[in-house]
Design an enzyme around this catalytic site. Structure first.
Site, PDB file in Angstrom:
ATOM      1  N   HIS A 169       0.818  -1.223   0.000  1.00 53.83           N
ATOM      2  CA  HIS A 169       0.000   0.000   0.000  1.00 53.83           C
ATOM      3  C   HIS A 169       0.850   1.270   0.000  1.00 53.83           C
ATOM      4  O   HIS A 169       0.342   2.362  -0.257  1.00 53.83           O
ATOM      5  CB  HIS A 169      -1.001   0.006   1.169  1.00 53.83           C
ATOM      6  N   ASP A 202       0.255  -7.679   1.498  1.00 50.77           N
ATOM      7  CA  ASP A 202       0.563  -6.252   1.599  1.00 50.77           C
ATOM      8  C   ASP A 202       2.078  -6.024   1.606  1.00 50.77           C
ATOM      9  O   ASP A 202       2.607  -5.254   2.399  1.00 50.77           O
ATOM     10  CB  ASP A 202      -0.077  -5.635   2.850  1.00 50.77           C
ATOM     11  N   SER A 283       4.809   2.450   7.908  1.00 49.94           N
ATOM     12  CA  SER A 283       4.489   1.312   7.051  1.00 49.94           C
ATOM     13  C   SER A 283       5.701   0.852   6.252  1.00 49.94           C
ATOM     14  O   SER A 283       6.375   1.644   5.593  1.00 49.94           O
ATOM     15  CB  SER A 283       3.380   1.679   6.070  1.00 49.94           C
TER      16      SER A 283
END
Length: 472
Positions: A169, A202, A283
């Protein structure tokens, strides 16, 4: 009334207590100095004229000198006690008390500082300090500019020539005409390109251009982690490079779900739960043990209902286990694609556990793919899967998350309950599929195929059903 002879100063007394420089005599605002033992109220004996002279005076001088005058104020005993107490606590504070009463000009004392001992901070393996130093050398900042704006995340340097692991993402918004800029630990910035992505996990691998001699991260193992074990996260929350936070592993093998805007689908993967603070920009960054070894890839945090104006939830972060991330990253570096395990069943979150609405807790199978792994193992539509490889299953999202923990081709035991209520254990050899779309689960009554194309993969404005992916 009789006059007290002690009220008159003895002209032959030349003790320092009567000197002109004495603060008590030169300034009438100060009381006379205390004479210890002059008040029997506190149990002190009366002065003995024949006793040895106090404070080092000679016996002759004592004999020729009349008794000291009796001060007309409260006993000095409490003052003595207070000074002693302050001296014990402050290390000679009593001497400073005398200076406070002296109004003469004096030069202020110079301030000093004591250098820290090398042992003050533990920087040896097994400490947070050591883990932070090691992980920071292999953590990069990632900025992705695309049609939707700029996304910021972190990355884990895998090789000396620039292969770097991050979240899908983080880089999913690059699109046509977008670009990726990576800032390395030495502060230099470089362009990068996407090598490959694995939406179901992810995860993504990018390649930094024109670099060499980078410090690759040391990958640990996640299968040996323990709840309560200390871990450290490194990343760039809110563009603050090399931010270090620490916490513990709160739980193992959590089902992480991410809802799309319509709410009809949720993306699913398996993660480690940690209370280590992770924030937007973390992230793709590393979660490491106290040896500095990567044990997870930071991916999401539970925000409760914050996105809809509710209460913020704290201490609920999620990382992708490094055992999974390592396998996927190796595949992405080799040929740009990765595989994921497939059970070969379909179902939804809204389906009842079984037709009779009994108390059996698990994931009801809506349909079974012909010649798939489940069909070959003997599963049938209507069966309720209650456990996979010893892990209990509470719903269909749990089922998909537990399948993703394993590798394609792996044999795993599953426990099922059929429509008659009979429970049995089966062995399934998982199938394999190219990971080109997020594994999703339908929230509607219509069954959803595992591995179907995801129209709502985690994006910057897609709350994870209370979970927000970071890096957007």
């Amino acid at each position: 009334m009789h006059e007290n002879p002690n009220d008159h100063q003895n002209p032959h007394d030349h003790s320092p207590a009567h000197a002109d420089g004495d603060p008590y005599r030169s300034n009438p605002a100060y009381a006379a100095p205390p004479v210890y033992g002059s008040f029997p109220t506190y149990g002190a004996p009366q002065p003995d004229p024949g006793a040895t002279a106090p404070f080092g005076t000679t016996p002759a001088a004592t004999a020729a000198t009349p008794p000291a005058p009796t001060p007309r104020h409260r006993s000095g005993t409490p003052v003595l006690v207070a000074v002693l107490a302050a001296g014990l606590i402050g290390g000679g504070l009593g001497a400073g008390g005398v200076a406070l009463l002296d109004h003469r000009d004096s030069t202020p004392a110079a301030l000093t500082s004591v250098p820290s001992s090398p042992r003050t901070v533990d920087a040896s393996p097994g400490s947070v300090t050591y883990a932070a130093k090691v992980a920071s050398k292999s953590t990069a900042d990632i900025a992705v500019s695309g049609a939707q704006g700029t996304a910021v995340g972190s990355g884990i340097i895998l090789t000396a020539d620039g292969y770097t692991l991050t979240n899908n993402h983080v880089v999913s918004g690059v699109g046509d005409g977008g670009r990726i800029q990576v800032t390395l630990p030495d502060g230099s910035t470089h362009a990068a390109t996407v090598t490959g992505v694995a939406p179901s996990y992810d995860l993504a691998v990018i390649k930094v251009s024109g670099v060499s001699n980078l410090t690759p991260a040391t990958l640990g193992q996640s299968n040996g982690l323990q709840v309560g074990q200390q871990v450290v996260a490194v990343g760039s929350p809110e563009n603050l490079s090399n931010t270090v936070t620490s916490g513990i592993i709160s739980a193992l093998s959590r089902t992480v779900t991410a809802g799309d805007e319509s709410g009809s689908q949720v993306a699913v993967y398996n993660g480690l739960q940690t209370d280590t603070p992770i924030n937007p920009g973390n992230s793709g960054g590393p979660l490491v043990n106290l040896q500095g070894q990567v044990v997870g890839v930071n991916s999401a945090v539970d925000t409760g209902q914050a996105s809809s104006g509710g209460v913020q939830a704290f201490g609920l972060g999620f990382s992708i286990p490094v055992d999974t991330a390592k396998r996927v990253a190796e595949q992405l570096m080799q040929d740009g694609t990765a595989t994921k395990p497939v059970l070969g069943v379909s179902g939804s979150l809204s389906q009842a556990t079984n037709a009779s609405q009994t108390s059996v807790n698990g994931a009801r199978v809506g349909s079974v793919s012909a010649d798939g792994a489940a069909a070959r193992a003997g599963l049938r539509a209507g069966d309720v899967i209650t456990a996979i490889d010893g892990s209990p299953i509470s719903n269909y999202a749990d089922l998909m998350a537990q399948v993703l923990r394993h590798q394609p081709g792996q044999q795993i035991p599953i426990t099922v309950t059929d429509t008659s209520g009979k429970s049995e254990k089966l062995t399934v050899t998982l199938g394999s599929a190219k990971d080109d779309a997020t594994t999703t689960v339908s929230t509607q009554s219509a069954p959803s195929q595992q591995g179907s194309p995801d129209q709502g993969s985690p994006q910057q404005d897609s709350p994870f059903g209370g979970l927000d992916p970071f890096g957007q």
